[in-house]
Write a protein that holds these residues in place. Structure first.
Motif, PDB file in Angstrom:
ATOM      1  N   ILE A 271       0.775  -0.731   0.044  1.00  0.00           N
ATOM      2  CA  ILE A 271      -0.158  -0.675   0.194  1.00  0.00           C
ATOM      3  C   ILE A 271       0.729   1.324  -0.444  1.00  0.00           C
ATOM      4  N   LEU A 272       1.953   1.713   0.930  1.00  0.00           N
ATOM      5  CA  LEU A 272       2.704   2.342   0.598  1.00  0.00           C
ATOM      6  C   LEU A 272       3.248   2.134  -0.229  1.00  0.00           C
ATOM      7  N   ALA A 273       3.945   1.080  -1.193  1.00  0.00           N
ATOM      8  CA  ALA A 273       4.592   1.233  -2.604  1.00  0.00           C
ATOM      9  C   ALA A 273       3.823   1.658  -3.628  1.00  0.00           C
TER      10      ALA A 273
ATOM     11  N   GLN B 127       8.208   6.210 -10.480  1.00  0.00           N
ATOM     12  CA  GLN B 127       7.751   5.303 -11.309  1.00  0.00           C
ATOM     13  C   GLN B 127       8.751   3.819 -10.981  1.00  0.00           C
ATOM     14  N   ASP B 128       9.228   3.907 -10.286  1.00  0.00           N
ATOM     15  CA  ASP B 128      10.775   2.879  -9.587  1.00  0.00           C
ATOM     16  C   ASP B 128       9.268   1.915  -9.124  1.00  0.00           C
ATOM     17  N   LEU B 129       8.755   2.543  -8.044  1.00  0.00           N
ATOM     18  CA  LEU B 129       7.631   1.917  -7.074  1.00  0.00           C
ATOM     19  C   LEU B 129       6.838   1.240  -7.910  1.00  0.00           C
ATOM     20  N   LEU B 130       6.352   1.966  -8.820  1.00  0.00           N
ATOM     21  CA  LEU B 130       4.901   1.834  -9.785  1.00  0.00           C
ATOM     22  C   LEU B 130       5.391   0.203 -10.482  1.00  0.00           C
ATOM     23  N   ASN B 131       6.519   0.563 -11.033  1.00  0.00           N
ATOM     24  CA  ASN B 131       7.937  -0.881 -11.668  1.00  0.00           C
ATOM     25  C   ASN B 131       7.321  -1.883 -11.098  1.00  0.00           C
TER      26      ASN B 131
ATOM     27  N   ASN C 224      -6.478   5.365  11.627  1.00  0.00           N
ATOM     28  CA  ASN C 224      -5.980   5.437  12.466  1.00  0.00           C
ATOM     29  C   ASN C 224      -6.331   4.164  13.337  1.00  0.00           C
ATOM     30  N   VAL C 225      -7.570   3.778  14.032  1.00  0.00           N
ATOM     31  CA  VAL C 225      -7.713   2.973  14.654  1.00  0.00           C
ATOM     32  C   VAL C 225      -8.033   1.513  14.085  1.00  0.00           C
ATOM     33  N   ASN C 226      -8.035   1.230  12.661  1.00  0.00           N
ATOM     34  CA  ASN C 226      -8.803   0.823  12.188  1.00  0.00           C
ATOM     35  C   ASN C 226      -7.046  -0.368  11.080  1.00  0.00           C
ATOM     36  N   SER C 227      -5.963   0.106  11.050  1.00  0.00           N
ATOM     37  CA  SER C 227      -5.155  -0.141   9.992  1.00  0.00           C
ATOM     38  C   SER C 227      -4.371  -0.359  10.578  1.00  0.00           C
ATOM     39  N   THR C 228      -3.095  -0.823   9.791  1.00  0.00           N
ATOM     40  CA  THR C 228      -1.739  -0.598  10.169  1.00  0.00           C
ATOM     41  C   THR C 228      -0.881   0.301   9.804  1.00  0.00           C
TER      42      THR C 228
END
Length: 127
Positions: A30-32, A41-45, A123-127
């Protein structure tokens, strides 16, 4: 005079029901994706080469590429398109996410629109 009328822009319709594909991504993916949306673009690749094509295509859909939006709808990812449209202020898409149990997408769209409830839920429900 008919020739002065603008054609209505066709927007893909979100199906009432569909088989929900698994929606489980590691937080690093998700961060990528987020960084890819910002233009890395490197992360999309990397995402493309590692079979996260829907995330790459969703990135293009976020940047208003009609072909990408159409691909999401035709290839089993209407929830991604609903999220994008909800983040753009489409209340019907936002309701669709809520009704179909896409709580993360629903609250992400709220947060993108500046709604504090969305930020609190994330904030409460995701990592």
């Amino acid at each position: 005079m008919k020739f002065f009328r603008r054609k209505k822009k066709q927007t893909p319709t979100i199906p009432e029901s569909f088989v929900v594909p698994p929606f489980e991504y590691h937080p690093k993916i998700i961060l990528a994706w987020a960084k890819g949306i910002e233009g890395n673009q490197d992360l999309l690749n990397y995402l493309w080469e590692n079979d996260f094509k829907e995330l790459v295509i969703a990135s293009h859909a976020i940047h208003l590429k009609d072909d990408a939006r159409k691909w999401l709808m035709e290839n089993g990812f209407p929830h991604f398109m609903a999220f994008i449209r909800a983040a753009e202020g489409d209340t019907v898409a936002l309701s669709w996410l809520k009704v179909h149990g896409f709580d993360l997408f629903y609250n992400m769209a709220l947060a993108i629109e500046g709604n504090n409830e969305g930020f609190k839920w994330i904030n409460v429900n995701s990592t």
